[in-house]
Write an enzyme that holds these catalytic residues in place. Structure first.
Site, PDB file in Angstrom:
ATOM      1  N   PHE A   1      33.653  22.866  10.047  1.00  0.00           N
ATOM      2  CA  PHE A   1      33.188  22.282   8.787  1.00  0.00           C
ATOM      3  C   PHE A   1      34.399  21.988   7.911  1.00  0.00           C
ATOM      4  O   PHE A   1      35.220  22.868   7.666  1.00  0.00           O
ATOM      5  CB  PHE A   1      32.228  23.224   8.036  1.00  0.00           C
ATOM      6  CG  PHE A   1      31.677  22.577   6.799  1.00  0.00           C
ATOM      7  CD1 PHE A   1      30.602  21.699   6.885  1.00  0.00           C
ATOM      8  CD2 PHE A   1      32.264  22.800   5.559  1.00  0.00           C
ATOM      9  CE1 PHE A   1      30.112  21.059   5.745  1.00  0.00           C
ATOM     10  CE2 PHE A   1      31.782  22.164   4.421  1.00  0.00           C
ATOM     11  CZ  PHE A   1      30.702  21.294   4.520  1.00  0.00           C
TER      12      PHE A   1
ATOM     13  N   ASP B   1      42.432  24.533   7.975  1.00  0.00           N
ATOM     14  CA  ASP B   1      41.515  24.496   6.834  1.00  0.00           C
ATOM     15  C   ASP B   1      41.208  25.937   6.429  1.00  0.00           C
ATOM     16  O   ASP B   1      40.422  26.632   7.076  1.00  0.00           O
ATOM     17  CB  ASP B   1      40.239  23.749   7.243  1.00  0.00           C
ATOM     18  CG  ASP B   1      39.226  23.660   6.107  1.00  0.00           C
ATOM     19  OD1 ASP B   1      39.338  24.415   5.126  1.00  0.00           O
ATOM     20  OD2 ASP B   1      38.299  22.831   6.222  1.00  0.00           O
TER      21      ASP B   1
ATOM     22  N   LYS C   1      37.802  26.987  -2.551  1.00  0.00           N
ATOM     23  CA  LYS C   1      36.903  28.107  -2.889  1.00  0.00           C
ATOM     24  C   LYS C   1      37.559  29.288  -3.642  1.00  0.00           C
ATOM     25  O   LYS C   1      37.500  29.341  -4.862  1.00  0.00           O
ATOM     26  CB  LYS C   1      36.209  28.598  -1.617  1.00  0.00           C
ATOM     27  CG  LYS C   1      35.234  27.553  -1.035  1.00  0.00           C
ATOM     28  CD  LYS C   1      34.372  28.145   0.061  1.00  0.00           C
ATOM     29  CE  LYS C   1      33.205  27.252   0.441  1.00  0.00           C
ATOM     30  NZ  LYS C   1      33.487  26.250   1.475  1.00  0.00           N
TER      31      LYS C   1
HETATM   32  C1  LIG Z   1      33.403  24.840   1.747  1.00  0.00           C
HETATM   33  C2  LIG Z   1      34.339  24.295   2.759  1.00  0.00           C
HETATM   34  C3  LIG Z   1      34.862  22.997   2.635  1.00  0.00           C
HETATM   35  C4  LIG Z   1      34.401  22.021   1.572  1.00  0.00           C
HETATM   36  O1  LIG Z   1      34.757  22.438   0.304  1.00  0.00           O
HETATM   37  P1  LIG Z   1      34.086  21.700  -0.978  1.00  0.00           P
HETATM   38  O2  LIG Z   1      34.776  22.357  -2.134  1.00  0.00           O
HETATM   39  O3  LIG Z   1      32.627  21.980  -0.907  1.00  0.00           O
HETATM   40  O4  LIG Z   1      34.392  20.280  -0.858  1.00  0.00           O
HETATM   41  C5  LIG Z   1      35.800  22.579   3.565  1.00  0.00           C
HETATM   42  N1  LIG Z   1      36.197  23.376   4.558  1.00  0.00           N
HETATM   43  C6  LIG Z   1      35.721  24.627   4.711  1.00  0.00           C
HETATM   44  C7  LIG Z   1      36.229  25.485   5.826  1.00  0.00           C
HETATM   45  C8  LIG Z   1      34.761  25.129   3.820  1.00  0.00           C
HETATM   46  O5  LIG Z   1      34.266  26.347   3.992  1.00  0.00           O
END
Ligand SMILES: *Cc1c(COP(=O)(O)O)cnc(C)c1O
Length: 410
Positions: free
Chosen positions: A140, A231, A260
């Site tokens: 994701f 990521d 986050k």
């Molecule tokens: C939450 C998340 C995103 C997206 O972040 P947003 O602030 O919602 O755009 C991207 N990568 C990972 C691994 C995430 O957990």
């Protein structure tokens, strides 16, 4: 929805229907507790999905934002922003990165990384055709068009074709498949610019990376010049028990992204890279809000509080306590539960794949008992409390989960 002081029908008439919501309207929080509009308390093991690093209304954060709002909230990146420099220095001093670009969310941080990879592919690897970025199945990376394309889950693509060009997917933790995919793209000259991976797949089911796999990915990238991009939006900033998830894997990426936990509930994102990947020039990328004084003050406060309150140690100890408690429940319900996996304070309680009950059933039962949890896919219940969570709160969460499981399974 039975709340007296909150009108859910009016909400649903005006807010676009893009989320399935629980019948719960939250109004106030303190530490790891949140209260709804009827005054009912809930133990918060969602933390805004791994976001509220210091819980709710932490005194250091309240003090910092209150002070900063009276001084300066926003100025353009046309000017030097000292607080932005301070946060960038902290991030580079405490990681393998040399440079930081600030933005406002995880998807935006990954967008920046994708653009950086393409420019690196064209200028450093001499890719003439289409620079490819490889990502993992079940990954994701966000919901913008490029990051949802990077996301290796067909359900997120449905209805949004055509997707962005230049992405392909490989199974996670499978080095042979990755080597084969790189070899097929690069057979007539370099084409793969970057490999983008989560150190632990969060949304994909709390699926930790394999140490040996990542060692080999690093080696493959070193051999070929391909960028290794990680990521860290969900696991970075201490949630894994180390500051960065890639430290759990013993490797250093060329690029990594944060959001986050870096803002503890305020919107900030960051894309970090080493000198090799530092190919952006003036005009290549920008963000109006990115790195403004207000959010950088927030980010610095999160960083300093992690250090001052020894939160990495708390994450490790509380994580062990939580996993030990959940393991006991797995032993109690072997027919329904398959195991526990995770690092630090990102953990998944995994259901048996062919059971009748889904993660959402457990999440709903826990909510009824006063504990907030969130699924990570259909068969994993995710526990991602604030990093300040106490021994007593972890005990309470296990006790409530025990009750919820009895309701669902017995
Ligand atoms: C939450 C998340 C995103 C997206 O972040 P947003 O602030 O919602 O755009 C991207 N990568 C990972 C691994 C995430 O957990």
């Amino acid at each position: 929805m039975t709340a007296t002081s909150f009108n859910a029908a009016a909400f649903d008439e005006s807010v676009m229907y893009t989320y399935g919501r629980f019948p719960l309207a939250l109004e106030r929080g303190q530490g790891c507790i949140v209260w709804d509009t009827e005054g009912l308390a809930y133990l918060d093991f969602v933390a805004g999905i791994a976001t509220c690093t210091l819980g709710h209304s932490h005194p250091a954060l309240v003090e910092a934002v209150t002070d900063q709002v009276t001084k300066l909230q926003h100025v353009s990146n046309l000017y030097y922003i000292p607080l932005q420099g301070e946060l960038a220095s902290w991030l580079t001093a405490n990681s393998c990165a040399d440079r930081v670009f600030f933005c406002n969310s995880g998807a935006e941080a990954n967008e920046g990384a994708i653009k950086l990879a393409r420019k690196y592919g064209h200028t450093k690897l001499g890719i003439e055709g289409m620079p490819m970025i490889l990502t993992a199945q079940a990954s994701f990376h966000g919901r913008t068009l490029a990051t949802v394309t990077a996301t290796g889950q067909p359900k997120y693509h449905k209805g949004f074709t055509p997707m962005v060009q230049g992405f392909d997917y490989v199974p996670y933790n499978d080095i042979e498949a990755l080597r084969a995919t790189v070899a097929s793209f690069n057979s007539e000259g370099p084409q793969v610019a970057a490999i983008l991976l989560e150190p632990l797949q969060g949304e994909g089911g709390v699926n930790p990376g394999d140490v040996e796999y990542f060692k080999q990915v690093r080696q493959l990238c070193d051999e070929t010049g391909i960028l290794l991009m990680m990521d860290e939006v969900q696991v970075g900033m201490g949630r894994s028990g180390k500051l960065w998830g890639h430290q759990q894997l013993g490797i250093e990426p060329d690029v990594f992204t944060l959001a986050k936990g870096l803002g503890g509930g305020f919107p900030i994102g960051a894309m970090l890279c080493n000198e090799k990947a530092n190919v952006f020039q003036p005009g290549d990328h920008a963000s109006t809000f990115g790195g403004n004084p207000f959010v950088c003050r927030v980010g610095m406060t999160i960083a300093k509080t992690i250090e001052q309150e020894n939160l990495l140690e708390n994450v490790q100890v509380r994580g062990e306590q939580l996993r030990a408690g959940l393991e006991k429940l797995v032993a109690q319900y072997p027919k329904h539960l398959a195991g526990v996996r995770g690092w630090g304070l990102i953990n998944g309680l995994v259901l048996q794949p062919d059971g009748e009950k889904a993660a959402i059933d457990i999440v709903k039962a826990a909510l009824d008992e006063g504990l907030l949890l969130v699924p990570a896919g259909p068969t994993v219940v995710r526990f991602v409390p604030p990093l300040v969570v106490s021994e007593r709160e972890v005990e309470d969460a296990i006790a409530i989960t025990t009750k919820a499981l009895a309701k669902v399974f017995d």
